[in-house]
Scaffold this motif. Structure first.
Motif, PDB file in Angstrom:
ATOM      1  N   GLU A 128      36.997  52.805  28.452  1.00 62.17           N
ATOM      2  CA  GLU A 128      35.847  53.571  27.949  1.00 62.17           C
ATOM      3  C   GLU A 128      34.582  52.713  27.962  1.00 62.17           C
ATOM      4  O   GLU A 128      33.513  53.191  28.328  1.00 62.17           O
ATOM      5  CB  GLU A 128      36.120  54.082  26.532  1.00 62.17           C
ATOM      6  N   GLU A 129      34.695  51.450  27.571  1.00 63.77           N
ATOM      7  CA  GLU A 129      33.531  50.566  27.565  1.00 63.77           C
ATOM      8  C   GLU A 129      33.045  50.297  28.990  1.00 63.77           C
ATOM      9  O   GLU A 129      31.844  50.268  29.244  1.00 63.77           O
ATOM     10  CB  GLU A 129      33.853  49.243  26.868  1.00 63.77           C
ATOM     11  N   ALA A 130      33.972  50.131  29.911  1.00 68.37           N
ATOM     12  CA  ALA A 130      33.596  49.914  31.315  1.00 68.37           C
ATOM     13  C   ALA A 130      32.858  51.126  31.865  1.00 68.37           C
ATOM     14  O   ALA A 130      31.829  50.997  32.535  1.00 68.37           O
ATOM     15  CB  ALA A 130      34.842  49.619  32.158  1.00 68.37           C
ATOM     16  N   VAL A 142      33.723  46.969  39.274  1.00 69.15           N
ATOM     17  CA  VAL A 142      34.644  46.027  39.897  1.00 69.15           C
ATOM     18  C   VAL A 142      35.680  45.612  38.859  1.00 69.15           C
ATOM     19  O   VAL A 142      35.340  45.010  37.835  1.00 69.15           O
ATOM     20  CB  VAL A 142      33.911  44.783  40.451  1.00 69.15           C
ATOM     21  N   LEU A 143      36.926  45.939  39.123  1.00 64.94           N
ATOM     22  CA  LEU A 143      38.038  45.591  38.248  1.00 64.94           C
ATOM     23  C   LEU A 143      38.705  44.351  38.822  1.00 64.94           C
ATOM     24  O   LEU A 143      39.107  44.351  39.984  1.00 64.94           O
ATOM     25  CB  LEU A 143      39.025  46.756  38.165  1.00 64.94           C
ATOM     26  N   ILE A 144      38.824  43.313  38.011  1.00 66.84           N
ATOM     27  CA  ILE A 144      39.375  42.043  38.475  1.00 66.84           C
ATOM     28  C   ILE A 144      40.690  41.803  37.741  1.00 66.84           C
ATOM     29  O   ILE A 144      40.718  41.697  36.515  1.00 66.84           O
ATOM     30  CB  ILE A 144      38.391  40.889  38.207  1.00 66.84           C
ATOM     31  N   ALA A 145      41.764  41.728  38.510  1.00 63.02           N
ATOM     32  CA  ALA A 145      43.086  41.494  37.931  1.00 63.02           C
ATOM     33  C   ALA A 145      43.460  40.036  38.156  1.00 63.02           C
ATOM     34  O   ALA A 145      43.469  39.561  39.287  1.00 63.02           O
ATOM     35  CB  ALA A 145      44.120  42.412  38.566  1.00 63.02           C
ATOM     36  N   GLU A 146      43.753  39.356  37.083  1.00 65.87           N
ATOM     37  CA  GLU A 146      44.143  37.953  37.171  1.00 65.87           C
ATOM     38  C   GLU A 146      45.654  37.792  37.112  1.00 65.87           C
ATOM     39  O   GLU A 146      46.169  36.706  37.263  1.00 65.87           O
ATOM     40  CB  GLU A 146      43.463  37.175  36.042  1.00 65.87           C
ATOM     41  N   THR A 155      29.154  41.708  32.806  1.00 67.18           N
ATOM     42  CA  THR A 155      30.540  41.260  32.886  1.00 67.18           C
ATOM     43  C   THR A 155      31.222  41.540  31.553  1.00 67.18           C
ATOM     44  O   THR A 155      30.707  41.168  30.493  1.00 67.18           O
ATOM     45  CB  THR A 155      30.612  39.755  33.214  1.00 67.18           C
ATOM     46  N   LEU A 156      32.355  42.193  31.625  1.00 65.02           N
ATOM     47  CA  LEU A 156      33.130  42.546  30.442  1.00 65.02           C
ATOM     48  C   LEU A 156      34.522  41.925  30.530  1.00 65.02           C
ATOM     49  O   LEU A 156      35.042  41.731  31.620  1.00 65.02           O
ATOM     50  CB  LEU A 156      33.283  44.067  30.348  1.00 65.02           C
ATOM     51  N   ALA A 157      35.105  41.663  29.383  1.00 70.67           N
ATOM     52  CA  ALA A 157      36.497  41.213  29.313  1.00 70.67           C
ATOM     53  C   ALA A 157      37.348  42.437  28.989  1.00 70.67           C
ATOM     54  O   ALA A 157      37.071  43.149  28.014  1.00 70.67           O
ATOM     55  CB  ALA A 157      36.670  40.141  28.250  1.00 70.67           C
ATOM     56  N   ALA A 158      38.343  42.702  29.803  1.00 73.32           N
ATOM     57  CA  ALA A 158      39.176  43.896  29.637  1.00 73.32           C
ATOM     58  C   ALA A 158      39.850  43.941  28.274  1.00 73.32           C
ATOM     59  O   ALA A 158      39.993  45.014  27.693  1.00 73.32           O
ATOM     60  CB  ALA A 158      40.226  43.962  30.745  1.00 73.32           C
ATOM     61  N   GLY A 160      20.479  49.424  41.405  1.00 70.36           N
ATOM     62  CA  GLY A 160      21.731  49.923  40.876  1.00 70.36           C
ATOM     63  C   GLY A 160      22.282  49.035  39.772  1.00 70.36           C
ATOM     64  O   GLY A 160      21.554  48.263  39.153  1.00 70.36           O
ATOM     65  N   ARG A 161      23.577  49.164  39.537  1.00 71.69           N
ATOM     66  CA  ARG A 161      24.219  48.427  38.453  1.00 71.69           C
ATOM     67  C   ARG A 161      25.605  47.974  38.898  1.00 71.69           C
ATOM     68  O   ARG A 161      26.350  48.737  39.504  1.00 71.69           O
ATOM     69  CB  ARG A 161      24.319  49.319  37.225  1.00 71.69           C
ATOM     70  N   LEU A 162      25.933  46.737  38.579  1.00 71.92           N
ATOM     71  CA  LEU A 162      27.241  46.165  38.879  1.00 71.92           C
ATOM     72  C   LEU A 162      27.931  45.842  37.564  1.00 71.92           C
ATOM     73  O   LEU A 162      27.394  45.093  36.741  1.00 71.92           O
ATOM     74  CB  LEU A 162      27.083  44.885  39.715  1.00 71.92           C
ATOM     75  N   VAL A 163      29.098  46.426  37.359  1.00 72.00           N
ATOM     76  CA  VAL A 163      29.885  46.176  36.154  1.00 72.00           C
ATOM     77  C   VAL A 163      31.183  45.502  36.581  1.00 72.00           C
ATOM     78  O   VAL A 163      31.978  46.083  37.328  1.00 72.00           O
ATOM     79  CB  VAL A 163      30.171  47.482  35.374  1.00 72.00           C
ATOM     80  N   LEU A 164      31.378  44.265  36.120  1.00 72.35           N
ATOM     81  CA  LEU A 164      32.577  43.487  36.426  1.00 72.35           C
ATOM     82  C   LEU A 164      33.468  43.476  35.186  1.00 72.35           C
ATOM     83  O   LEU A 164      33.003  43.135  34.096  1.00 72.35           O
ATOM     84  CB  LEU A 164      32.197  42.047  36.792  1.00 72.35           C
TER      85      LEU A 164
END
Length: 173
Positions: free
Chosen positions: A50-52, A100-104, A41-44, A67-71
């Motif tokens: 690039e990091e994502a 997975v891009l999460i828009a708040e 899990t990353l903070a945008a 596999g791999r899940l990147v949030l």
């Protein structure tokens, strides 16, 4: 996204909207498809596109066979170069990696919705307008296997207000 467990995952998802409990459940279903060591899990605002992309590309190094899940949370803060990095990645995504891009918040002016719709899937979960909240509350109870009459649902909305997370928490009690 109710059928995520039965279908092959897409390389990219954009999840947005104000129904935070439904978004949380969708993310839980996605996480369940991967081992804990394969989820990042990353903070945008702390790392950009690039990091994502780098996290997705590190599939072979850090993930198991599933596999791999990147949030990435808060992608509404991304700038053009962040979106371009993701656009370049989805042209040739790593097999087994899911981004997975999460828009708040608002994505007005962003290219992410169009990009994700073309290369993956866009999932928007909105809380209904206040006048429709009692029906939404009843659906939360039904999801939990409980029948709630319309007056009880309306009373809960009157007491708790229109916060979807608080309403879901009360229904779960």
């Amino acid at each position: 996204m109710g059928a995520v467990a039965e279908v092959e995952l897409r390389p990219i998802y954009l999840i947005s909207g104000g129904d935070r409990p439904k978004i949380r459940r969708a993310l839980e279903r996605l996480r369940a498809r991967f081992g804990p060591e394969s989820v990042e899990t990353l903070a945008a605002d702390a790392g950009g596109g690039e990091e994502a992309v780098a996290a997705c590309n590190s599939l072979g190094l850090f993930s198991g066979e599933g596999g791999r899940l990147v949030l990435v949370e808060g992608v509404e803060s991304w700038k053009k170069d962040d979106e371009e990095a993701v656009a370049a990645y989805v042209k040739d995504p790593v097999a087994g990696a899911v981004l997975v891009l999460i828009a708040e918040g608002d994505l007005k002016g962003s290219t992410l919705p169009a990009l994700c719709k073309k290369a993956g899937e866009v999932l928007t979960y909105e809380v209904p307008k206040p006048r429709d909240l009692p029906s939404w509350v009843r659906a939360q109870f039904e999801r939990l296997g409980v029948n709630a009459d319309p007056d009880a649902a309306r009373a809960l909305v009157d007491i708790v207000g229109d916060d979807a997370t608080a309403l879901t928490t009360e229904a779960e009690k």
